[in-house]
Design a protein around this motif. Structure first.
Motif, short mmCIF file in Angstrom:
data_model
loop_
_atom_site.label_atom_id
_atom_site.label_comp_id
_atom_site.label_asym_id
_atom_site.label_seq_id
_atom_site.Cartn_x
_atom_site.Cartn_y
_atom_site.Cartn_z
N GLU A 145 0.83 -1.20 0.00
CA GLU A 145 0.00 0.00 0.00
C GLU A 145 0.87 1.26 0.00
O GLU A 145 1.78 1.40 0.80
N GLY A 146 0.57 2.16 -0.91
CA GLY A 146 1.34 3.39 -1.06
C GLY A 146 2.57 3.23 -1.93
O GLY A 146 3.30 4.20 -2.14
N GLY A 147 2.79 2.02 -2.49
CA GLY A 147 3.99 1.79 -3.29
C GLY A 147 3.75 1.28 -4.69
O GLY A 147 4.71 1.00 -5.42
N LEU A 165 -15.52 9.79 -5.96
CA LEU A 165 -14.63 10.65 -5.18
C LEU A 165 -13.97 9.87 -4.05
O LEU A 165 -12.75 9.99 -3.83
N ALA A 166 -14.73 9.05 -3.36
CA ALA A 166 -14.16 8.25 -2.28
C ALA A 166 -13.15 7.24 -2.81
O ALA A 166 -12.10 7.00 -2.20
N LEU A 167 -13.46 6.63 -3.95
CA LEU A 167 -12.56 5.64 -4.54
C LEU A 167 -11.26 6.30 -5.00
O LEU A 167 -10.16 5.80 -4.72
N LEU A 168 -11.36 7.41 -5.70
CA LEU A 168 -10.16 8.10 -6.16
C LEU A 168 -9.32 8.59 -4.98
O LEU A 168 -8.08 8.54 -5.02
N SER A 169 -9.98 9.06 -3.93
CA SER A 169 -9.25 9.50 -2.75
C SER A 169 -8.54 8.33 -2.10
O SER A 169 -7.38 8.43 -1.69
N VAL A 174 -2.94 4.34 -2.08
CA VAL A 174 -2.53 3.02 -2.58
C VAL A 174 -1.39 3.16 -3.58
O VAL A 174 -0.42 2.39 -3.56
N VAL A 175 -1.51 4.14 -4.48
CA VAL A 175 -0.50 4.37 -5.51
C VAL A 175 0.59 5.28 -4.96
O VAL A 175 0.32 6.23 -4.23
#
Length: 262
Positions: A145-147, A165-169, A174-175
């Motif tokens: 996560e975050g990588g 909006l919640a999914l993109l946030s 994650v990315v």
């Protein structure tokens, strides 16, 4: 943990999930479980994946039907999919991977990748196809996560959860940075401003549909608006074979600050 170790761990977990025996249930418990089948775990979806074909739909309460392209999902990547695969960089997370055509193709190219899906049947299919996949919601804790360098939202999966909006946030956590997100929006020829929230059920037209759940449909311009509101920068749009895609980026702002400071 290295990318190779993460991928190997995901493969082992996916195989264990697909082979794990179900605990015995009484007939009453089984009936209750069927009535409360989670979205994408209802029998029509599992049956469609098993056969590799539809018909399968998302049904709205007013009777409106959105056909689901099960045959394409269960086939090799098509010309539109290939344009997405060509744009994937580094490690790739396919969100809502379904039967796994993209993660299997990435694995065959030696690209570290992982699919996640809430359907055990879809994940088992993806693993059999040669991909790495886990039964997991995008809103659950995820490996690396975050990588992740690239995340994919194909086949309308921007609709997951019914709140783009919640999914993109969520995906900004994650990315990694820099990183990219490739989203398939509403089809070419549809209203680019489409921004719809609906309650739907998975339905094959021949029996009782599954439980209702929230879904969304988003056109390209509406997606760009949501992306900018959640910290993503649009970088490219293209259409192939009637399908439309938008690439979003998370720029590495620390690099910019370093250059300015120097």
């Amino acid at each position: 943990m290295t990318t190779a170790e993460t991928t190997a761990q995901a493969q082992a977990q996916a195989r264990a999930q697909s082979r794990a025996p179900a605990p015995p249930r009484s007939p009453a418990a089984g009936a209750l479980r069927q009535r409360r089948a989670a979205p994408w775990q209802a029998d029509p979806y599992t049956d469609a994946l098993r056969s590799g074909r539809g018909p399968l739909f998302l049904r709205r309460s007013d009777g409106w039907l959105l056909p689901l392209e099960v045959e394409r999902w269960c086939s090799e990547p098509d010309s539109a999919d290939l344009t997405v695969l060509e744009r994937c960089r580094g490690t790739v997370l396919d969100i809502g991977c379904g039967p796994g055509r993209l993660v299997a193709a990435l694995a065959s190219r030696g690209r570290p990748s992982l699919g996640i899906d809430i359907s055990p049947a879809a994940v088992a299919h993806a693993v059999r196809a040669g991909g790495s996949a886990l039964v997991r919601s995008v809103f659950d804790p995820l490996p690396r996560e975050g990588g992740w360098h690239t995340a994919l939202l194909m086949d309308g999966n921007i609709g997951i959860g019914g709140d783009p909006l919640a999914l993109l946030s969520r995906l900004t956590r994650v990315v990694g940075t820099p990183g990219s997100l490739i989203v398939e929006t509403a089809a070419a020829g549809m209203d680019a401003e489409l921004d719809e929230r609906v309650r739907v059920r998975v339905d094959n037209g021949n029996g009782a549909p599954g439980e209702a759940f929230s879904w969304a449909r988003v056109g390209a311009r509406a997606l760009v608006r949501h992306a900018r509101a959640t910290g993503w920068a649009p970088s490219e749009q293209w259409a192939v074979a009637g399908r439309r895609f938008v690439a979003l980026e998370r720029p590495d702002r620390t690099a910019g600050r370093g250059a300015h400071a120097s």
